[in-house]
Design a protein around this motif. Structure first.
Motif, PDB file in Angstrom:
ATOM      1  N   UNK A   1      89.109 -24.808 -10.777  1.00 11.59           N
ATOM      2  CA  UNK A   1      88.527 -23.748 -11.486  1.00 11.59           C
ATOM      3  C   UNK A   1      89.383 -23.394 -12.870  1.00 11.59           C
ATOM      4  N   UNK A   2      89.274 -22.525 -13.616  1.00  8.21           N
ATOM      5  CA  UNK A   2      89.945 -22.254 -14.682  1.00  8.21           C
ATOM      6  C   UNK A   2      91.064 -21.212 -14.180  1.00  8.21           C
ATOM      7  N   UNK A   3      92.121 -21.205 -14.940  1.00 13.29           N
ATOM      8  CA  UNK A   3      93.235 -20.289 -14.427  1.00 13.29           C
ATOM      9  C   UNK A   3      93.022 -18.905 -14.517  1.00 13.29           C
ATOM     10  N   UNK A   4      93.186 -18.093 -13.784  1.00  6.45           N
ATOM     11  CA  UNK A   4      92.903 -16.609 -14.048  1.00  6.45           C
ATOM     12  C   UNK A   4      93.909 -15.675 -13.291  1.00  6.45           C
ATOM     13  N   UNK A   5      94.034 -14.747 -13.753  1.00  8.01           N
ATOM     14  CA  UNK A   5      94.977 -13.767 -13.168  1.00  8.01           C
ATOM     15  C   UNK A   5      94.108 -12.526 -12.714  1.00  8.01           C
ATOM     16  N   UNK A   6      94.527 -11.924 -11.569  1.00 15.43           N
ATOM     17  CA  UNK A   6      93.963 -10.774 -11.084  1.00 15.43           C
ATOM     18  C   UNK A   6      93.804  -9.591 -11.902  1.00 15.43           C
ATOM     19  N   UNK A   7      92.418  -8.880 -12.106  1.00 12.81           N
ATOM     20  CA  UNK A   7      92.212  -7.866 -12.994  1.00 12.81           C
ATOM     21  C   UNK A   7      92.580  -6.573 -12.090  1.00 12.81           C
ATOM     22  N   UNK A   8      93.831  -5.778 -12.597  1.00 13.92           N
ATOM     23  CA  UNK A   8      94.224  -4.654 -12.004  1.00 13.92           C
ATOM     24  C   UNK A   8      93.328  -3.710 -11.656  1.00 13.92           C
ATOM     25  N   UNK A   9      92.037  -3.565 -12.289  1.00 16.20           N
ATOM     26  CA  UNK A   9      91.223  -2.719 -12.120  1.00 16.20           C
ATOM     27  C   UNK A   9      90.436  -2.966 -10.672  1.00 16.20           C
ATOM     28  N   UNK A  10      90.203  -4.360 -10.664  1.00 17.54           N
ATOM     29  CA  UNK A  10      89.729  -4.900  -9.247  1.00 17.54           C
ATOM     30  C   UNK A  10      90.342  -4.979  -8.289  1.00 17.54           C
ATOM     31  N   UNK A  11      91.544  -4.913  -8.559  1.00 18.31           N
ATOM     32  CA  UNK A  11      92.617  -5.049  -7.368  1.00 18.31           C
ATOM     33  C   UNK A  11      92.628  -3.630  -6.705  1.00 18.31           C
ATOM     34  N   UNK A  12      92.714  -2.645  -7.867  1.00 22.39           N
ATOM     35  CA  UNK A  12      92.635  -1.007  -7.362  1.00 22.39           C
ATOM     36  C   UNK A  12      91.433  -0.871  -6.642  1.00 22.39           C
ATOM     37  N   UNK A  13      90.334  -1.367  -7.102  1.00 25.25           N
ATOM     38  CA  UNK A  13      89.003  -1.246  -6.487  1.00 25.25           C
ATOM     39  C   UNK A  13      89.050  -1.719  -4.955  1.00 25.25           C
ATOM     40  N   UNK A  14      89.611  -2.824  -4.739  1.00 24.75           N
ATOM     41  CA  UNK A  14      89.637  -3.316  -3.295  1.00 24.75           C
ATOM     42  C   UNK A  14      90.551  -2.235  -2.642  1.00 24.75           C
ATOM     43  N   UNK A  15      91.597  -1.980  -3.127  1.00 26.90           N
ATOM     44  CA  UNK A  15      92.531  -0.815  -2.265  1.00 26.90           C
ATOM     45  C   UNK A  15      91.797   0.390  -1.786  1.00 26.90           C
ATOM     46  N   UNK A  16      91.152   0.809  -2.954  1.00 21.57           N
ATOM     47  CA  UNK A  16      90.544   2.180  -2.739  1.00 21.57           C
ATOM     48  C   UNK A  16      89.085   2.066  -1.677  1.00 21.57           C
ATOM     49  N   UNK A  17      88.294   0.939  -1.829  1.00 24.46           N
ATOM     50  CA  UNK A  17      87.128   0.634  -1.057  1.00 24.46           C
ATOM     51  C   UNK A  17      87.697   0.529   0.373  1.00 24.46           C
ATOM     52  N   UNK A  18      88.735  -0.678   0.622  1.00 25.12           N
ATOM     53  CA  UNK A  18      88.943  -0.911   2.120  1.00 25.12           C
ATOM     54  C   UNK A  18      89.798   0.097   2.614  1.00 25.12           C
ATOM     55  N   UNK A  19      90.784   0.686   2.090  1.00 23.04           N
ATOM     56  CA  UNK A  19      91.474   1.746   2.337  1.00 23.04           C
ATOM     57  C   UNK A  19      90.875   2.931   2.722  1.00 23.04           C
ATOM     58  N   UNK A  20      89.938   3.396   1.896  1.00 23.65           N
ATOM     59  CA  UNK A  20      88.827   4.410   2.121  1.00 23.65           C
ATOM     60  C   UNK A  20      88.030   4.340   3.407  1.00 23.65           C
ATOM     61  N   UNK A  21      87.390   3.185   3.600  1.00 26.66           N
ATOM     62  CA  UNK A  21      86.974   2.823   4.743  1.00 26.66           C
ATOM     63  C   UNK A  21      87.281   2.911   5.937  1.00 26.66           C
ATOM     64  N   UNK A  22      88.624   2.274   6.065  1.00 20.49           N
ATOM     65  CA  UNK A  22      89.572   2.612   7.118  1.00 20.49           C
ATOM     66  C   UNK A  22      89.889   4.029   7.407  1.00 20.49           C
ATOM     67  N   UNK A  23      90.077   4.848   6.509  1.00 19.26           N
ATOM     68  CA  UNK A  23      90.746   6.219   6.621  1.00 19.26           C
ATOM     69  C   UNK A  23      89.453   7.023   7.161  1.00 19.26           C
ATOM     70  N   UNK A  24      88.099   6.754   6.602  1.00 14.79           N
ATOM     71  CA  UNK A  24      87.058   7.332   7.064  1.00 14.79           C
ATOM     72  C   UNK A  24      86.557   6.813   8.464  1.00 14.79           C
ATOM     73  N   UNK A  25      87.156   5.537   9.055  1.00 16.55           N
ATOM     74  CA  UNK A  25      86.557   5.101  10.126  1.00 16.55           C
ATOM     75  C   UNK A  25      85.239   4.900   9.933  1.00 16.55           C
ATOM     76  N   UNK A  26      84.933   4.126   8.969  1.00 17.04           N
ATOM     77  CA  UNK A  26      83.371   3.979   8.503  1.00 17.04           C
ATOM     78  C   UNK A  26      82.631   3.212   9.669  1.00 17.04           C
ATOM     79  N   UNK A  27      81.488   3.586   9.928  1.00 16.21           N
ATOM     80  CA  UNK A  27      80.684   2.808  10.986  1.00 16.21           C
ATOM     81  C   UNK A  27      79.803   1.684  10.455  1.00 16.21           C
ATOM     82  N   UNK A  28      80.384   0.769   9.899  1.00 20.69           N
ATOM     83  CA  UNK A  28      79.800  -0.469   9.433  1.00 20.69           C
ATOM     84  C   UNK A  28      79.139  -1.457  10.364  1.00 20.69           C
TER      85      UNK A  28
END
Length: 204
Positions: free
Chosen positions: A91-118
């Motif tokens: 594919x086309x060479x791309x660098x990670x978007x810092x906002x998307x990276x931050x969103x992954x940290x917030x989402x997954x870290x938040x779910x873990x901290x909340x012990x989300x019942x997924x």
């Protein structure tokens, strides 16, 4: 005085962790270890917090939910990472978007901290999205297909081992305080996401 200093140790550790995280350059380019492309891919994952920590957070969350979740995550993330990586190599060479990276940290870290019942289905979908997104970014810019494919295998192996160790470790935890400690780790990851988001906004 000793009590005050010891109470500040978690804060110092967190600051040091964030400093190291921002000191490691992000991107799809592989750093050469001199031991071949397989080890290059493995070390790239271990030295890339933007890849390592979301996988760790999801593995810990799967472990909190139980053995079935851990097994599903163990196979879905590496498989999706491999598919995304193979797509990224061509594919086309791309660098990670810092906002998307931050969103992954917030989402997954938040779910873990909340012990989300997924549900198991939702956890599977998250694992697939994490693997496809990060795998694609890793695949882009790796170079020629032959070398990149071997490096990708090393990277996927590292993902597999991390998920296996982290999920298996948490599944065996029985004491309530140990599970709280795992959730605290999630709060640190989410807090790191907030810092990443603020840094990204400041540098825009």
């Amino acid at each position: 005085m000793k009590v005050k200093q010891s109470s500040r140790l978690p804060l110092y550790a967190f600051v040091a962790f964030v400093a190291v995280m921002f000191a490691v350059p992000a991107g799809a380019h592989l750093n050469t270890t001199g031991m071949g492309p397989l080890y290059d891919g493995l070390m790239h994952f271990l030295l890339s917090p933007e890849d390592f920590l979301p996988v760790l957070a999801l593995a810990l969350l799967a472990g909190l939910r139980g053995a079935a979740y851990g097994r599903r995550t163990l196979f879905i993330i590496p498989a999706a990472w491999l598919v995304g990586g193979l797509a990224g190599i061509t594919g086309v060479v791309r660098n990670g978007n810092p906002f998307v990276s931050a969103a992954w940290f917030l989402l997954l870290g938040g779910l873990l901290a909340a012990d989300a019942k997924l549900s198991l289905r939702m956890t599977t979908a998250l694992a697939a999205l994490v693997g496809l997104y990060h795998g694609y970014l890793n695949g882009t810019g790796m170079g020629q297909f032959e070398t990149a494919a071997v490096a990708l295998l090393g990277l996927v192996f590292a993902v597999f081992v991390l998920v296996a160790l982290a999920a298996a470790f948490v599944v065996r935890l029985q004491a309530h305080w140990t599970r709280i400690a795992v959730r605290v780790a999630g709060s640190w990851i989410a807090a790191s996401g907030l810092l990443m988001l603020g840094w990204a906004v400041r540098t825009r």
